[in-house]
Write a protein that holds these residues in place. Sequence first.
Motif, PDB file in Angstrom:
ATOM      1  N   GLY A 215     -69.963  58.242 -63.675  1.00  0.00           N
ATOM      2  CA  GLY A 215     -70.807  57.093 -63.404  1.00  0.00           C
ATOM      3  C   GLY A 215     -70.646  55.944 -64.363  1.00  0.00           C
ATOM      4  O   GLY A 215     -70.948  54.795 -64.018  1.00  0.00           O
ATOM      5  N   VAL A 216     -70.165  56.195 -65.578  1.00  0.00           N
ATOM      6  CA  VAL A 216     -70.041  55.126 -66.566  1.00  0.00           C
ATOM      7  C   VAL A 216     -68.961  54.122 -66.154  1.00  0.00           C
ATOM      8  O   VAL A 216     -69.172  52.902 -66.198  1.00  0.00           O
ATOM      9  N   VAL A 217     -67.800  54.617 -65.742  1.00  0.00           N
ATOM     10  CA  VAL A 217     -66.698  53.711 -65.379  1.00  0.00           C
ATOM     11  C   VAL A 217     -67.059  52.799 -64.209  1.00  0.00           C
ATOM     12  O   VAL A 217     -66.792  51.589 -64.263  1.00  0.00           O
ATOM     13  N   PRO A 218     -67.678  53.313 -63.118  1.00  0.00           N
ATOM     14  CA  PRO A 218     -68.071  52.387 -62.045  1.00  0.00           C
ATOM     15  C   PRO A 218     -69.008  51.279 -62.502  1.00  0.00           C
ATOM     16  O   PRO A 218     -68.885  50.132 -62.071  1.00  0.00           O
ATOM     17  N   VAL A 219     -69.942  51.619 -63.392  1.00  0.00           N
ATOM     18  CA  VAL A 219     -70.867  50.595 -63.885  1.00  0.00           C
ATOM     19  C   VAL A 219     -70.119  49.570 -64.733  1.00  0.00           C
ATOM     20  O   VAL A 219     -70.346  48.352 -64.618  1.00  0.00           O
ATOM     21  N   LEU A 220     -69.205  50.026 -65.581  1.00  0.00           N
ATOM     22  CA  LEU A 220     -68.448  49.109 -66.427  1.00  0.00           C
ATOM     23  C   LEU A 220     -67.538  48.212 -65.589  1.00  0.00           C
ATOM     24  O   LEU A 220     -67.400  47.013 -65.869  1.00  0.00           O
ATOM     25  N   PHE A 221     -66.904  48.778 -64.564  1.00  0.00           N
ATOM     26  CA  PHE A 221     -66.068  47.971 -63.674  1.00  0.00           C
ATOM     27  C   PHE A 221     -66.908  46.891 -62.987  1.00  0.00           C
ATOM     28  O   PHE A 221     -66.522  45.711 -62.933  1.00  0.00           O
ATOM     29  N   THR A 223     -69.677  45.628 -64.002  1.00  0.00           N
ATOM     30  CA  THR A 223     -70.077  44.652 -65.014  1.00  0.00           C
ATOM     31  C   THR A 223     -68.997  43.604 -65.231  1.00  0.00           C
ATOM     32  O   THR A 223     -69.255  42.397 -65.177  1.00  0.00           O
ATOM     33  N   PHE A 224     -67.772  44.064 -65.461  1.00  0.00           N
ATOM     34  CA  PHE A 224     -66.700  43.120 -65.776  1.00  0.00           C
ATOM     35  C   PHE A 224     -66.441  42.167 -64.621  1.00  0.00           C
ATOM     36  O   PHE A 224     -66.368  40.942 -64.809  1.00  0.00           O
ATOM     37  N   VAL A 225     -66.321  42.685 -63.417  1.00  0.00           N
ATOM     38  CA  VAL A 225     -65.947  41.842 -62.277  1.00  0.00           C
ATOM     39  C   VAL A 225     -67.106  40.919 -61.887  1.00  0.00           C
ATOM     40  O   VAL A 225     -66.905  39.739 -61.578  1.00  0.00           O
ATOM     41  N   PHE A 226     -68.327  41.429 -61.907  1.00  0.00           N
ATOM     42  CA  PHE A 226     -69.487  40.614 -61.546  1.00  0.00           C
ATOM     43  C   PHE A 226     -69.647  39.454 -62.528  1.00  0.00           C
ATOM     44  O   PHE A 226     -69.836  38.293 -62.131  1.00  0.00           O
ATOM     45  N   VAL A 227     -69.574  39.754 -63.826  1.00  0.00           N
ATOM     46  CA  VAL A 227     -69.752  38.707 -64.837  1.00  0.00           C
ATOM     47  C   VAL A 227     -68.591  37.718 -64.800  1.00  0.00           C
ATOM     48  O   VAL A 227     -68.780  36.512 -64.986  1.00  0.00           O
ATOM     49  N   LEU A 228     -67.385  38.217 -64.550  1.00  0.00           N
ATOM     50  CA  LEU A 228     -66.232  37.325 -64.408  1.00  0.00           C
ATOM     51  C   LEU A 228     -66.470  36.324 -63.277  1.00  0.00           C
ATOM     52  O   LEU A 228     -66.267  35.109 -63.442  1.00  0.00           O
ATOM     53  N   ALA A 229     -66.903  36.817 -62.125  1.00  0.00           N
ATOM     54  CA  ALA A 229     -67.154  35.940 -60.976  1.00  0.00           C
ATOM     55  C   ALA A 229     -68.225  34.907 -61.302  1.00  0.00           C
ATOM     56  O   ALA A 229     -68.062  33.702 -61.023  1.00  0.00           O
ATOM     57  N   HIS A 230     -69.328  35.364 -61.890  1.00  0.00           N
ATOM     58  CA  HIS A 230     -70.417  34.454 -62.242  1.00  0.00           C
ATOM     59  C   HIS A 230     -69.958  33.382 -63.222  1.00  0.00           C
ATOM     60  O   HIS A 230     -70.260  32.191 -63.054  1.00  0.00           O
ATOM     61  N   THR A 231     -69.194  33.771 -64.240  1.00  0.00           N
ATOM     62  CA  THR A 231     -68.801  32.842 -65.300  1.00  0.00           C
ATOM     63  C   THR A 231     -67.834  31.786 -64.795  1.00  0.00           C
ATOM     64  O   THR A 231     -67.889  30.626 -65.228  1.00  0.00           O
ATOM     65  N   VAL A 232     -66.929  32.163 -63.896  1.00  0.00           N
ATOM     66  CA  VAL A 232     -65.993  31.189 -63.330  1.00  0.00           C
ATOM     67  C   VAL A 232     -66.760  30.014 -62.727  1.00  0.00           C
ATOM     68  O   VAL A 232     -66.416  28.843 -62.946  1.00  0.00           O
ATOM     69  N   LEU A 233     -67.815  30.305 -61.988  1.00  0.00           N
ATOM     70  CA  LEU A 233     -68.578  29.246 -61.331  1.00  0.00           C
ATOM     71  C   LEU A 233     -69.556  28.574 -62.280  1.00  0.00           C
ATOM     72  O   LEU A 233     -69.661  27.339 -62.312  1.00  0.00           O
ATOM     73  N   TYR A 234     -70.283  29.349 -63.099  1.00  0.00           N
ATOM     74  CA  TYR A 234     -71.317  28.779 -63.959  1.00  0.00           C
ATOM     75  C   TYR A 234     -70.717  27.843 -65.005  1.00  0.00           C
ATOM     76  O   TYR A 234     -71.252  26.767 -65.268  1.00  0.00           O
ATOM     77  N   THR A 235     -69.603  28.249 -65.605  1.00  0.00           N
ATOM     78  CA  THR A 235     -69.006  27.451 -66.665  1.00  0.00           C
ATOM     79  C   THR A 235     -68.551  26.088 -66.147  1.00  0.00           C
ATOM     80  O   THR A 235     -68.645  25.080 -66.859  1.00  0.00           O
ATOM     81  N   TYR A 236     -68.073  26.065 -64.923  1.00  0.00           N
ATOM     82  CA  TYR A 236     -67.496  24.833 -64.377  1.00  0.00           C
ATOM     83  C   TYR A 236     -68.319  24.280 -63.212  1.00  0.00           C
ATOM     84  O   TYR A 236     -67.788  23.632 -62.322  1.00  0.00           O
ATOM     85  N   ILE A 237     -69.622  24.525 -63.252  1.00  0.00           N
ATOM     86  CA  ILE A 237     -70.469  24.032 -62.174  1.00  0.00           C
ATOM     87  C   ILE A 237     -70.526  22.506 -62.175  1.00  0.00           C
ATOM     88  O   ILE A 237     -70.620  21.874 -61.117  1.00  0.00           O
ATOM     89  N   ALA A 238     -70.441  21.882 -63.358  1.00  0.00           N
ATOM     90  CA  ALA A 238     -70.502  20.420 -63.427  1.00  0.00           C
ATOM     91  C   ALA A 238     -69.330  19.763 -62.698  1.00  0.00           C
ATOM     92  O   ALA A 238     -69.546  18.881 -61.847  1.00  0.00           O
ATOM     93  N   VAL A 342     -71.469  45.808 -73.369  1.00  0.00           N
ATOM     94  CA  VAL A 342     -71.526  44.529 -74.075  1.00  0.00           C
ATOM     95  C   VAL A 342     -70.132  43.965 -74.293  1.00  0.00           C
ATOM     96  O   VAL A 342     -69.878  42.771 -74.115  1.00  0.00           O
ATOM     97  N   THR A 343     -69.195  44.841 -74.678  1.00  0.00           N
ATOM     98  CA  THR A 343     -67.821  44.396 -74.910  1.00  0.00           C
ATOM     99  C   THR A 343     -67.206  43.833 -73.637  1.00  0.00           C
ATOM    100  O   THR A 343     -66.621  42.739 -73.635  1.00  0.00           O
ATOM    101  N   LEU A 344     -67.350  44.563 -72.531  1.00  0.00           N
ATOM    102  CA  LEU A 344     -66.773  44.098 -71.271  1.00  0.00           C
ATOM    103  C   LEU A 344     -67.497  42.862 -70.748  1.00  0.00           C
ATOM    104  O   LEU A 344     -66.873  41.979 -70.142  1.00  0.00           O
ATOM    105  N   TRP A 345     -68.799  42.785 -70.961  1.00  0.00           N
ATOM    106  CA  TRP A 345     -69.565  41.615 -70.533  1.00  0.00           C
ATOM    107  C   TRP A 345     -69.001  40.359 -71.198  1.00  0.00           C
ATOM    108  O   TRP A 345     -68.736  39.348 -70.532  1.00  0.00           O
ATOM    109  N   ASN A 346     -68.800  40.421 -72.508  1.00  0.00           N
ATOM    110  CA  ASN A 346     -68.311  39.245 -73.225  1.00  0.00           C
ATOM    111  C   ASN A 346     -66.836  38.992 -72.976  1.00  0.00           C
ATOM    112  O   ASN A 346     -66.396  37.837 -72.962  1.00  0.00           O
ATOM    113  N   ALA A 347     -66.067  40.059 -72.768  1.00  0.00           N
ATOM    114  CA  ALA A 347     -64.668  39.861 -72.378  1.00  0.00           C
ATOM    115  C   ALA A 347     -64.597  39.156 -71.022  1.00  0.00           C
ATOM    116  O   ALA A 347     -63.737  38.291 -70.802  1.00  0.00           O
TER     117      ALA A 347
END
Length: 398
Positions: A215-221, A223-238, A342-347
């Motif tokens: 169960g740990v690996v699915p949650v970490l995966f 985390t990484f992909v969800f946060v990556l998707a969010h950050t792509v849009l949030y960072t460059y929303i302007a 936390v590591t994957l979130w920030n990565a």
Amino acid sequence: MRTTELPTAADQRRLPVPALLALATAVFITALTETLPAGVLPAMSADLGVSESAAGQSVTIYAIGTAATAIPLTAATAGWPRKRLLLSAMAGFAAANTVTAVSTSYPLTMAARFVAGVAAGLAWALLAGYARRLAPVPLQGKAIAIAMTGAPLALSLGVPAGTFLGKLLGWWVAFLIMTVLAVGVIAWIAAAVPDHPGQGRAERTPVLRALAVPGVVPVLFTTFVFVLAHTVLYTYIAPFLDRLGMGGSTDAVLLAFGIASLVGIWFTGAHIHRRLRTLTVASTLLVAAAAGVLAVTAGSPLLVHVAAVLWGLGWGGIPTLLQTAVGDAGAEHADAAQAMLVTLWNAAMASGGVVGGLLLDRFGSDTFPWTVLALMVPVLAVVTAARRHGFPAERATR
């Protein structure tokens, strides 16, 4: 001789609200310290004598500091009492924000931001687990939700307030206020938050061993992909909104996102104990729907704001959902699993900035919603497949 009183049935139905609000304030400081430079970038870059893009790397270096040190520091401090470790992290924020406020040197500022990122690595790996330990099992999800409220508050209220103060009084004043908040929360934690022991040597296991827990690996995966998707849009929303002719509405769109995020985290806290899997699927679908609306919006202000609300509703509860899921899956290795999250979130945040920049330069901002939509597909597949471990239909009650 001191005796220990057993918790009563009433105690088992109550949340330690003052302690959890202290943790929420610590989360607020952690999240706002990371994102505040975005609101004061022009003035900050001018005073440091560097370009805005160079000053913007103060956010990147923070994420690098967190990603690079969360796992090793969590392992090195596993035996520390939890309260002392949290107080140390908050002291790190106070010192780093003070140096950032008074520095006129770009290298010194970047060094201070790296230290702030290190403090964040300690705090993020600790806070969700701390909130979890403060509450009886049936209320652990609510406890984490209360603590995590600080993150959307930082985005929806903290950054706009910091930007306003920066324009009114100077960007460095906003960072000094962050120092005052950090000192205040140190006193609050010392007075209101119970201590918990660290792990004894016999209890400790290598951090990466948590990866072998089902169960740990699915949650970490996720985390990484969800946060990556969010950050792509949030960072460059302007620049995305600017292309739609809505460059002057960035604040309003982000406010709609922030308010909806608060609603999302409230709803998550109310239902997470019984509905963790359903809420995670719903969050994924809401963010995907928001991306779909933005992809076909054709510059309609109403549809853009609708998309921002859907996005906020989906994103608001995600930190709570993922930290609860990894804590449940990691069980005896919860701190190690949190450190990896936390590591994957920030990565993912650092990667999102890079990926978004490349997409913007090569293909234009039109690609952002489609990128988010594409990334939500594997997230939905993994969450759906992790029915037994990771995102189970029912959480354990004891």
